[in-house]
Design a protein around this motif. Structure first.
Motif, mmCIF file in Angstrom:
data_model
loop_
_atom_site.group_PDB
_atom_site.id
_atom_site.type_symbol
_atom_site.label_atom_id
_atom_site.label_comp_id
_atom_site.label_asym_id
_atom_site.label_seq_id
_atom_site.Cartn_x
_atom_site.Cartn_y
_atom_site.Cartn_z
ATOM 1 N N ALA A 96 121.550 -36.860 90.502
ATOM 2 C CA ALA A 96 121.694 -36.550 91.588
ATOM 3 C C ALA A 96 122.101 -35.127 91.732
ATOM 4 C CB ALA A 96 122.009 -37.390 92.557
ATOM 5 N N ASP A 97 121.776 -34.314 92.357
ATOM 6 C CA ASP A 97 122.761 -33.115 92.046
ATOM 7 C C ASP A 97 122.434 -32.003 91.068
ATOM 8 O OD1 ASP A 97 123.609 -33.507 95.052
ATOM 9 O OD2 ASP A 97 124.823 -34.885 94.547
ATOM 10 N N LEU A 98 121.858 -32.750 89.919
ATOM 11 C CA LEU A 98 121.902 -31.682 89.633
ATOM 12 C C LEU A 98 120.746 -30.569 89.261
ATOM 13 C CD1 LEU A 98 122.146 -31.372 86.034
ATOM 14 C CD2 LEU A 98 120.679 -32.757 85.526
ATOM 15 N N THR A 99 121.006 -29.493 88.630
ATOM 16 C CA THR A 99 119.637 -28.042 89.013
ATOM 17 C C THR A 99 118.993 -27.586 88.086
ATOM 18 O OG1 THR A 99 121.536 -27.183 90.514
ATOM 19 C CG2 THR A 99 120.171 -25.817 89.605
ATOM 20 N N ILE A 100 117.925 -28.160 87.710
ATOM 21 C CA ILE A 100 116.524 -27.986 87.049
ATOM 22 C C ILE A 100 116.118 -26.866 87.274
ATOM 23 C CG2 ILE A 100 117.095 -30.485 85.977
ATOM 24 C CD1 ILE A 100 114.102 -29.266 88.115
ATOM 25 N N ARG A 101 115.127 -26.090 85.779
ATOM 26 C CA ARG A 101 114.066 -25.347 86.074
ATOM 27 C C ARG A 101 113.026 -25.560 85.721
ATOM 28 N NH1 ARG A 101 113.972 -22.879 82.154
ATOM 29 N NH2 ARG A 101 115.678 -24.103 80.501
ATOM 30 N N TYR A 102 112.065 -25.669 86.709
ATOM 31 C CA TYR A 102 110.913 -26.797 86.859
ATOM 32 C C TYR A 102 109.512 -25.584 86.609
ATOM 33 C CZ TYR A 102 109.689 -24.767 91.317
ATOM 34 O OH TYR A 102 109.919 -23.606 92.115
ATOM 35 N N ARG A 103 108.357 -26.112 86.187
ATOM 36 C CA ARG A 103 107.222 -25.117 86.255
ATOM 37 C C ARG A 103 106.092 -26.458 85.956
ATOM 38 N NH1 ARG A 103 106.260 -21.662 81.032
ATOM 39 N NH2 ARG A 103 107.614 -19.863 82.082
ATOM 40 N N ILE A 104 104.807 -26.249 87.094
ATOM 41 C CA ILE A 104 103.500 -27.027 86.888
ATOM 42 C C ILE A 104 102.841 -26.537 87.051
ATOM 43 C CG2 ILE A 104 104.292 -27.769 89.387
ATOM 44 C CD1 ILE A 104 103.159 -30.050 89.173
ATOM 45 N N ALA A 105 101.474 -26.759 86.763
ATOM 46 C CA ALA A 105 100.236 -26.668 86.982
ATOM 47 C C ALA A 105 99.323 -26.601 87.910
ATOM 48 C CB ALA A 105 98.999 -25.372 85.332
ATOM 49 N N ALA A 106 99.227 -26.425 89.272
ATOM 50 C CA ALA A 106 98.860 -27.447 89.539
ATOM 51 C C ALA A 106 97.601 -27.735 91.069
ATOM 52 C CB ALA A 106 99.730 -27.942 90.915
ATOM 53 N N ASN A 107 97.345 -28.993 91.414
ATOM 54 C CA ASN A 107 95.396 -28.078 91.973
ATOM 55 C C ASN A 107 95.905 -28.167 93.587
ATOM 56 O OD1 ASN A 107 92.710 -30.362 92.804
ATOM 57 N ND2 ASN A 107 93.150 -27.887 92.766
ATOM 58 N N ALA A 108 96.829 -27.609 94.380
ATOM 59 C CA ALA A 108 96.999 -27.101 95.699
ATOM 60 C C ALA A 108 95.831 -26.799 96.455
ATOM 61 C CB ALA A 108 98.066 -25.940 95.611
ATOM 62 N N ILE A 109 95.016 -27.753 97.075
ATOM 63 C CA ILE A 109 94.587 -27.983 97.430
ATOM 64 C C ILE A 109 94.627 -28.961 99.239
ATOM 65 C CG2 ILE A 109 92.642 -28.569 96.135
ATOM 66 C CD1 ILE A 109 92.602 -31.377 96.736
ATOM 67 N N ARG A 110 93.889 -28.523 100.495
ATOM 68 C CA ARG A 110 93.545 -29.384 101.551
ATOM 69 C C ARG A 110 92.687 -29.981 101.507
ATOM 70 N NH1 ARG A 110 93.286 -27.162 106.824
ATOM 71 N NH2 ARG A 110 92.584 -24.912 106.527
ATOM 72 N N LYS A 111 92.600 -30.987 102.746
ATOM 73 C CA LYS A 111 91.167 -31.273 103.070
ATOM 74 C C LYS A 111 91.657 -31.181 104.440
ATOM 75 C CE LYS A 111 90.785 -34.726 98.959
ATOM 76 N NZ LYS A 111 90.696 -35.850 98.607
ATOM 77 N N PRO A 112 90.788 -30.346 105.166
ATOM 78 C CA PRO A 112 90.498 -30.482 106.485
ATOM 79 C C PRO A 112 89.920 -31.729 106.825
ATOM 80 C CG PRO A 112 88.860 -28.744 105.518
ATOM 81 C CD PRO A 112 89.943 -29.796 103.967
ATOM 82 N N GLY A 113 90.077 -31.876 108.093
ATOM 83 C CA GLY A 113 88.922 -33.346 108.450
ATOM 84 C C GLY A 113 87.788 -32.121 109.511
ATOM 85 N N ARG A 114 86.997 -33.212 109.482
ATOM 86 C CA ARG A 114 85.364 -32.611 109.954
ATOM 87 C C ARG A 114 85.486 -31.365 111.187
ATOM 88 N NH1 ARG A 114 81.066 -37.178 111.907
ATOM 89 N NH2 ARG A 114 82.060 -36.769 113.766
ATOM 90 N N THR A 115 86.071 -32.097 112.308
ATOM 91 C CA THR A 115 85.583 -30.625 113.341
ATOM 92 C C THR A 115 86.152 -29.293 113.193
ATOM 93 O OG1 THR A 115 86.556 -32.691 115.378
ATOM 94 C CG2 THR A 115 87.575 -30.211 115.271
ATOM 95 N N THR A 116 87.355 -29.322 112.334
ATOM 96 C CA THR A 116 87.406 -28.084 111.006
ATOM 97 C C THR A 116 86.642 -27.099 110.210
ATOM 98 O OG1 THR A 116 90.423 -29.082 111.290
ATOM 99 C CG2 THR A 116 89.546 -26.846 110.356
ATOM 100 N N ARG A 117 86.245 -27.995 109.074
ATOM 101 C CA ARG A 117 85.666 -28.133 109.123
ATOM 102 C C ARG A 117 84.304 -27.196 109.168
ATOM 103 N NH1 ARG A 117 86.035 -33.110 106.484
ATOM 104 N NH2 ARG A 117 83.781 -33.126 106.600
ATOM 105 N N GLU A 118 83.941 -28.026 110.359
ATOM 106 C CA GLU A 118 82.174 -27.191 111.048
ATOM 107 C C GLU A 118 83.079 -25.874 112.084
ATOM 108 O OE1 GLU A 118 81.606 -30.937 113.870
ATOM 109 O OE2 GLU A 118 80.422 -31.913 112.231
ATOM 110 N N LEU A 119 84.224 -26.339 112.334
ATOM 111 C CA LEU A 119 84.337 -24.681 113.081
ATOM 112 C C LEU A 119 84.665 -24.091 112.648
ATOM 113 C CD1 LEU A 119 85.281 -23.735 115.103
ATOM 114 C CD2 LEU A 119 87.382 -24.250 115.446
ATOM 115 N N TYR A 120 85.177 -23.729 111.322
ATOM 116 C CA TYR A 120 85.472 -23.197 110.969
ATOM 117 C C TYR A 120 84.264 -22.797 109.206
ATOM 118 C CZ TYR A 120 89.335 -22.029 112.903
ATOM 119 O OH TYR A 120 90.483 -21.799 114.082
ATOM 120 N N ASN A 121 83.309 -23.747 109.277
ATOM 121 C CA ASN A 121 82.370 -23.677 108.218
ATOM 122 C C ASN A 121 83.191 -24.181 107.050
ATOM 123 O OD1 ASN A 121 79.568 -23.299 106.391
ATOM 124 N ND2 ASN A 121 79.630 -21.218 106.335
ATOM 125 N N LEU A 122 83.726 -24.940 106.016
ATOM 126 C CA LEU A 122 84.640 -24.613 105.516
ATOM 127 C C LEU A 122 84.006 -26.339 104.500
ATOM 128 C CD1 LEU A 122 88.133 -25.467 106.434
ATOM 129 C CD2 LEU A 122 87.038 -23.086 105.601
#
Length: 216
Positions: A96-122
């Motif tokens: 704990a409290d150790l400072t580190i350097r990091y790197r990651i290639a990640a799949n940054a996504i969100r899963k909108p609800g049905r109402t949001t998908r229909e409203l914005y055609n997502l």
């Protein structure tokens, strides 16, 4: 907990190496072939296999992490150079409290609800970028025993390919995050280092790499 990191420098004059670098699914199968056969279902999870392709001073490199060392003699002749080292000393040194350097290639996504998908055609899955992607990473880091100090994000080409078992095409958006962070929970961090973060882990997403930050 034992972890191993293998660094492969593929020779892009080799046909198989070029093919693997252009298709995440092919590279997944290449790397899984370096481990014993007949492990059964969920072999990737059982072996803790995660990988990332990135540019390095020596050229393109493949970083492969696993809970047991791969058999590098299974690489095709002339595929490239490779070496494996244990990560256990790094894991044991986390505190704990150790400072580190990091790197990651990640799949940054969100899963909108049905109402949001229909409203914005997502669609059911929406890739994130820019500030939204960085906010996603900060939340993931907090759930991984880290407090982000700095973050820099870079959009990457999507991981693509055709799955062999059902011939379905896969596509996982990728963003590279790198910077510095403070360890808040070493045990939680060890678990997330081993398990990976986010979706698309079989296809080059989710491998978190860390190192102690240099002191000024």
């Amino acid at each position: 907990m034992n972890l191993w990191l293998t660094r492969i420098l593929p020779d892009q004059r080799h046909r198989d190496a070029r093919k693997d670098l252009n298709a995440a699914v092919d590279l997944h199968h290449r790397l899984m072939a370096l481990f014993p056969d007949h492990i059964g279902d969920q072999a990737r999870q059982h072996l803790g296999v995660l990988f990332r392709v990135e540019d390095a001073p020596a050229g393109t490199q493949i970083l492969l992490q696993s809970t047991q060392p791969p058999d590098l003699t299974r690489l095709p002749t002339g595929y490239g150079t490779a070496a494996t080292k244990p990560l256990t000393p790094l894991l044991d040194a986390l505190r704990a409290d150790l400072t580190i350097r990091y790197r990651i290639a990640a799949n940054a996504i969100r899963k909108p609800g049905r109402t949001t998908r229909e409203l914005y055609n997502l669609g059911p899955v929406v890739p994130l970028n820019g500030a939204a992607a960085e906010e996603w990473w900060i939340r993931q880091a907090e759930n991984s025993g880290l407090k982000v100090i700095t973050v820099h994000s870079t959009p990457l080409d999507a991981a693509r390919g055709t799955r062999r078992q059902d011939h379905n095409r896969i596509k996982h958006a990728r963003t590279q995050f790198e910077g510095t962070a403070l360890i808040t929970d070493p045990d939680q961090l060890r678990t997330r280092l081993t398990d990976g973060i986010g979706k698309g882990k079989a296809y080059g997403c989710g491998l978190l790499s860390i190192a102690p930050a240099r002191q000024p």
